[in-house]
Design an enzyme around this catalytic site. Structure first.
Site, PDB file in Angstrom:
ATOM      1  N   ARG A 170      11.420  -1.956  11.031  1.00 27.90           N
ATOM      2  CA  ARG A 170      10.694  -1.456  12.041  1.00 27.90           C
ATOM      3  C   ARG A 170      10.202  -2.343  13.478  1.00 27.90           C
ATOM      4  O   ARG A 170      10.435  -3.777  12.942  1.00 27.90           O
ATOM      5  CB  ARG A 170       9.170  -1.006  11.047  1.00 27.90           C
ATOM      6  CG  ARG A 170       8.934  -0.125  10.430  1.00 27.90           C
ATOM      7  CD  ARG A 170       7.648  -0.174  10.005  1.00 27.90           C
ATOM      8  NE  ARG A 170       6.322  -0.534  10.535  1.00 27.90           N
ATOM      9  CZ  ARG A 170       5.211  -0.067   9.395  1.00 27.90           C
ATOM     10  NH1 ARG A 170       4.859  -0.266   8.268  1.00 27.90           N
ATOM     11  NH2 ARG A 170       4.593  -0.802  10.487  1.00 27.90           N
ATOM     12  N   LYS A 189       0.699  -0.934   0.054  1.00 25.14           N
ATOM     13  CA  LYS A 189      -0.021  -0.100  -0.178  1.00 25.14           C
ATOM     14  C   LYS A 189       0.769   1.490   0.113  1.00 25.14           C
ATOM     15  O   LYS A 189       0.447   2.114  -0.679  1.00 25.14           O
ATOM     16  CB  LYS A 189      -0.926   0.343   1.588  1.00 25.14           C
ATOM     17  CG  LYS A 189      -1.440  -1.152   1.263  1.00 25.14           C
ATOM     18  CD  LYS A 189      -2.909  -1.035   2.579  1.00 25.14           C
ATOM     19  CE  LYS A 189      -1.669  -0.767   4.030  1.00 25.14           C
ATOM     20  NZ  LYS A 189      -1.771  -2.357   4.273  1.00 25.14           N
ATOM     21  N   ARG A 202      -9.711   0.331   9.390  1.00 25.97           N
ATOM     22  CA  ARG A 202      -8.997  -0.856   9.622  1.00 25.97           C
ATOM     23  C   ARG A 202      -9.964  -1.369  10.099  1.00 25.97           C
ATOM     24  O   ARG A 202      -9.773  -2.275  10.508  1.00 25.97           O
ATOM     25  CB  ARG A 202      -7.855  -0.745   9.945  1.00 25.97           C
ATOM     26  CG  ARG A 202      -6.469  -0.951   9.097  1.00 25.97           C
ATOM     27  CD  ARG A 202      -5.638  -0.622  10.418  1.00 25.97           C
ATOM     28  NE  ARG A 202      -4.555  -1.404  10.007  1.00 25.97           N
ATOM     29  CZ  ARG A 202      -3.075  -0.745   9.657  1.00 25.97           C
ATOM     30  NH1 ARG A 202      -2.879   0.794   9.411  1.00 25.97           N
ATOM     31  NH2 ARG A 202      -2.417  -1.259   9.318  1.00 25.97           N
ATOM     32  N   ARG A 255      -0.349  -9.222  13.670  1.00 24.74           N
ATOM     33  CA  ARG A 255      -0.952  -7.840  12.618  1.00 24.74           C
ATOM     34  C   ARG A 255      -1.815  -8.704  11.492  1.00 24.74           C
ATOM     35  O   ARG A 255      -2.470  -8.490  11.093  1.00 24.74           O
ATOM     36  CB  ARG A 255       0.042  -7.235  12.087  1.00 24.74           C
ATOM     37  CG  ARG A 255       1.150  -6.314  13.469  1.00 24.74           C
ATOM     38  CD  ARG A 255       1.999  -5.849  12.668  1.00 24.74           C
ATOM     39  NE  ARG A 255       2.107  -5.394  11.583  1.00 24.74           N
ATOM     40  CZ  ARG A 255       3.357  -4.656  10.729  1.00 24.74           C
ATOM     41  NH1 ARG A 255       4.104  -5.018  10.919  1.00 24.74           N
ATOM     42  NH2 ARG A 255       2.923  -4.007   9.747  1.00 24.74           N
TER      43      ARG A 255
HETATM   44  P1  AMP Z   1       0.682   0.425   8.847  1.00 23.34           P
HETATM   45  O1  AMP Z   1       2.157   1.385   8.905  1.00 23.34           O
HETATM   46  O2  AMP Z   1      -0.070   0.972   8.479  1.00 23.34           O
HETATM   47  O3  AMP Z   1       1.067  -1.210   8.911  1.00 23.34           O
HETATM   48  O4  AMP Z   1       0.688   0.478  10.678  1.00 23.34           O
HETATM   49  C1  AMP Z   1       1.442   0.317  12.274  1.00 23.34           C
HETATM   50  C2  AMP Z   1       0.681  -0.032  13.196  1.00 23.34           C
HETATM   51  O5  AMP Z   1      -0.218   1.327  13.071  1.00 23.34           O
HETATM   52  C3  AMP Z   1      -0.608  -0.550  12.727  1.00 23.34           C
HETATM   53  O6  AMP Z   1      -0.444  -2.406  13.265  1.00 23.34           O
HETATM   54  C4  AMP Z   1      -1.556   0.061  14.072  1.00 23.34           C
HETATM   55  O7  AMP Z   1      -0.963  -0.619  15.404  1.00 23.34           O
HETATM   56  C5  AMP Z   1      -0.879   1.290  13.850  1.00 23.34           C
HETATM   57  N1  AMP Z   1      -2.324   1.152  12.975  1.00 23.34           N
HETATM   58  C6  AMP Z   1      -2.301   2.044  11.858  1.00 23.34           C
HETATM   59  N2  AMP Z   1      -3.432   2.832  11.235  1.00 23.34           N
HETATM   60  C7  AMP Z   1      -4.412   2.557  12.081  1.00 23.34           C
HETATM   61  C8  AMP Z   1      -5.924   2.372  11.839  1.00 23.34           C
HETATM   62  N3  AMP Z   1      -6.276   3.202  10.689  1.00 23.34           N
HETATM   63  N4  AMP Z   1      -6.063   1.849  12.980  1.00 23.34           N
HETATM   64  C9  AMP Z   1      -5.834   1.414  14.119  1.00 23.34           C
HETATM   65  N5  AMP Z   1      -4.225   1.705  14.436  1.00 23.34           N
HETATM   66  C10 AMP Z   1      -3.467   1.693  13.305  1.00 23.34           C
END
Ligand code: AMP
Length: 215
Positions: A160, A13, A88, A171
């Site tokens: 990360r 993404k 999400r 996740r």
């Molecule tokens: P990402 O970089 O999109 O994979 O997000 C990393 C982490 O941030 C996720 O595993 C969640 O803990 C948190 N996170 C990001 N976006 C959301 C969202 N829309 N709702 C809840 N948690 C989020």
């Protein structure tokens, strides 16, 4: 162009959002990036969010909804935006609908990137980011010239915290339970477009542009 990129962690993404951002000159709105910046700046919200992120869990809906509500009202979102990692959950999607209605806007499309689970684990465990310039690498698919060092700026490549195998499994499970229902949610609204996220990066981009009727 007002778009959502939907897909599990590691589906690409972020990469696709950056390519679309250059193409359409509209911002990528990544809740993950916004939360990581808050963690790095040690804000109260960031410190709280970090506990959820490190556990591979979702940050509470009201926190991320507030972030997106504020972000979409900034002037650079007037002509459009690419939402990456939001919504999400179904309550987040419902809240987004309300926020957009309040701004007199509608989504143009929701693009779902489809990738097999074992490929996602391999992509995520090998993912590295430059601590200096933010450029992304992959230890196997896009390795730097010198291990651990950014080709672009010489910065140190970091993994990360939540890209470690145990957290990744969590996740992916959270994605299946809480986020994947959004595929049907947007299909019912006739906004869903699906793209093969296993194809090479440029081909995925071509398919996205095709399904948006832009060549
Ligand atoms: P990402 O970089 O999109 O994979 O997000 C990393 C982490 O941030 C996720 O595993 C969640 O803990 C948190 N996170 C990001 N976006 C959301 C969202 N829309 N709702 C809840 N948690 C989020």
């Amino acid at each position: 162009m007002k778009l959502i990129l939907l897909g599990p962690p590691g589906a690409g993404k972020g990469t696709q959002a950056k390519m679309l951002m250059d193409r359409f000159r509209i911002p990528q709105v990544s809740t993950g990036d916004i939360l990581r910046a808050a963690v790095a700046n040690r804000t109260a919200m960031g410190l709280k969010a970090k506990e959820y992120m490190d556990a591979g869990a979702l940050v509470p809906d009201e926190v991320v909804i507030g972030i997106v509500r504020d972000r979409l009202q900034e002037s650079d979102c007037v002509l459009g935006f690419i939402l990456d990692g939001f919504p999400r959950t179904v309550p987040q999607a419902d809240a987004l609908r309300e926020v957009l209605a309040g701004l007199g806007k509608d989504l143009d499309a929701v693009v779902s990137l489809e990738v097999d689970a074992d490929v996602l684990v391999e992509r995520l465990t090998g993912r590295r980011t430059c601590g200096g310039c933010g450029r992304g690498f992959h230890v196997r698919f896009d390795p730097p010239g010198v291990a651990g060092v950014c080709d672009a700026c010489g910065g140190v490549l970091i993994q990360r915290d939540d890209d470690r195998e145990e957290t990744i499994r969590q996740r992916l499970q959270v994605y299946g339970a809480q986020t994947s229902p959004l595929v049907d949610y947007y299909r019912r609204q006739e906004l869903l477009r699906t793209v093969d996220g296993m194809a090479p990066m440029d081909e995925v981009q071509r398919q996205i542009l095709h399904c948006l009727s832009v060549q």
